[in-house]
Design an enzyme around this catalytic site. Sequence first.
Site, PDB file in Angstrom:
ATOM      1  N   LYS A  44     -44.979 -15.915  12.085  1.00  0.00           N
ATOM      2  CA  LYS A  44     -45.820 -14.863  11.513  1.00  0.00           C
ATOM      3  C   LYS A  44     -47.288 -15.150  11.808  1.00  0.00           C
ATOM      4  O   LYS A  44     -47.713 -16.299  11.822  1.00  0.00           O
ATOM      5  CB  LYS A  44     -45.580 -14.805  10.006  1.00  0.00           C
ATOM      6  CG  LYS A  44     -46.433 -13.809   9.244  1.00  0.00           C
ATOM      7  CD  LYS A  44     -46.109 -13.870   7.767  1.00  0.00           C
ATOM      8  CE  LYS A  44     -47.018 -12.946   6.966  1.00  0.00           C
ATOM      9  NZ  LYS A  44     -48.427 -13.397   7.002  1.00  0.00           N
ATOM     10  N   LYS A  49     -49.242 -21.478  13.801  1.00  0.00           N
ATOM     11  CA  LYS A  49     -48.681 -21.807  15.119  1.00  0.00           C
ATOM     12  C   LYS A  49     -49.725 -22.498  15.996  1.00  0.00           C
ATOM     13  O   LYS A  49     -49.437 -23.505  16.642  1.00  0.00           O
ATOM     14  CB  LYS A  49     -48.201 -20.544  15.837  1.00  0.00           C
ATOM     15  CG  LYS A  49     -47.115 -19.766  15.138  1.00  0.00           C
ATOM     16  CD  LYS A  49     -46.601 -18.628  15.987  1.00  0.00           C
ATOM     17  CE  LYS A  49     -47.693 -17.720  16.527  1.00  0.00           C
ATOM     18  NZ  LYS A  49     -48.550 -17.110  15.483  1.00  0.00           N
ATOM     19  N   LYS A  75     -54.976 -12.225  19.878  1.00  0.00           N
ATOM     20  CA  LYS A  75     -56.184 -12.777  19.237  1.00  0.00           C
ATOM     21  C   LYS A  75     -56.838 -13.846  20.099  1.00  0.00           C
ATOM     22  O   LYS A  75     -58.003 -14.188  19.886  1.00  0.00           O
ATOM     23  CB  LYS A  75     -55.836 -13.385  17.871  1.00  0.00           C
ATOM     24  CG  LYS A  75     -55.293 -12.415  16.847  1.00  0.00           C
ATOM     25  CD  LYS A  75     -55.316 -12.994  15.443  1.00  0.00           C
ATOM     26  CE  LYS A  75     -54.545 -14.298  15.317  1.00  0.00           C
ATOM     27  NZ  LYS A  75     -53.098 -14.142  15.521  1.00  0.00           N
ATOM     28  N   ASP A 163     -44.147 -11.460  14.492  1.00  0.00           N
ATOM     29  CA  ASP A 163     -44.040 -10.237  13.695  1.00  0.00           C
ATOM     30  C   ASP A 163     -44.449  -8.999  14.474  1.00  0.00           C
ATOM     31  O   ASP A 163     -44.787  -7.972  13.912  1.00  0.00           O
ATOM     32  CB  ASP A 163     -44.862 -10.343  12.407  1.00  0.00           C
ATOM     33  CG  ASP A 163     -46.218 -10.993  12.622  1.00  0.00           C
ATOM     34  OD1 ASP A 163     -46.593 -11.243  13.782  1.00  0.00           O
ATOM     35  OD2 ASP A 163     -46.904 -11.252  11.624  1.00  0.00           O
TER      36      ASP A 163
END
Length: 334
Positions: A44, A49, A75, A163
Amino acid sequence: MNAPSNPVIFMRDERLKAEAAIEPDPVPTSPAAKTTQIIAIYGKGGIGKSFTLANLSYMMAQQGKKVLLIGCDPKSDTTSLLFGGKACPTIIETSSKKKLAGESVAIGDVCFKRDGVYAMELGGPEVGRGCGGRGIIHGFETLEKLGFHDWGFDYVLLDFLGDVVCGGFGLPIARDMCQKVIVVASNDLQSLYVANNVCSAVEYFRKLGGNVGVAGMVINRDDGTGEAKQFAEHAGIPVLATIPSNEDIRRKSASYEIIGRPGTQWAPLFEELATNVAVAPPVRPKPQTQDQLLGLFSAEVTGRNFQMEPATTFDMVGKHELIKPTLEVVYDAS
């Protein structure tokens, strides 16, 4: 037998005879050549991560492994911790600029290194200006042009959002681009929901003939409540490491400090993770149903003891439904 009258045919036949007389090379008896482990890490957004991968890749490099870390999150924050908060030029942005200038992308334009870790970011479009999944596909196409399949790394670690369900983010699983998947989760329902989705995707493509399996789970920000560990047990996957919810870790991570350095307080944790990641076999997970997933948490946490009440026409339009006779023609059986 007389030689052929055509000298060209005669020379060809003699050449073929000479080639046939050559003994074949002996069968190799040395150990098999090193193969690259390509591992996709899912979780998620915001679950940690990038933090996990930056420290894991750093520790692997310190153990003498050649590691490539590829950020596959729009991102583009996978490598920020590794490079002390500095932004890494993304493949997509660099490719676009080079194309406008009539130039080709080179390795040095997009791949950078620190203490033995090689790292790059695929990147993605700005909000509302394109599909993130398509950006991932374009990024891998560029990597293939740069010779991705010929690079000699021990490990290639791919950081993927779990996700987001569009095609590009499922690329490693759907196309067998990696050997195994690792999920990062915590003791909260949303992160375990994403982990379960990843397990479902792996199982779906295994049924279609795929070979990717789940190597295990990393539990991040563990508060000791145990839901993530229970999920791993029910899904049939091992826990590769448990990273505690700790203020020292939070503070150092926020200041872009690598904590997975040999000889430091947190080194044993990442040494264990590096070992487990290397040897954990890919297995077929057992995805959980929604009820099984909710069953890991107390009813007070999930609110699952609530009884749903069906809506009525009166609720929707402020008046009772007028029952009209059907105009359907019903024929008697002949």
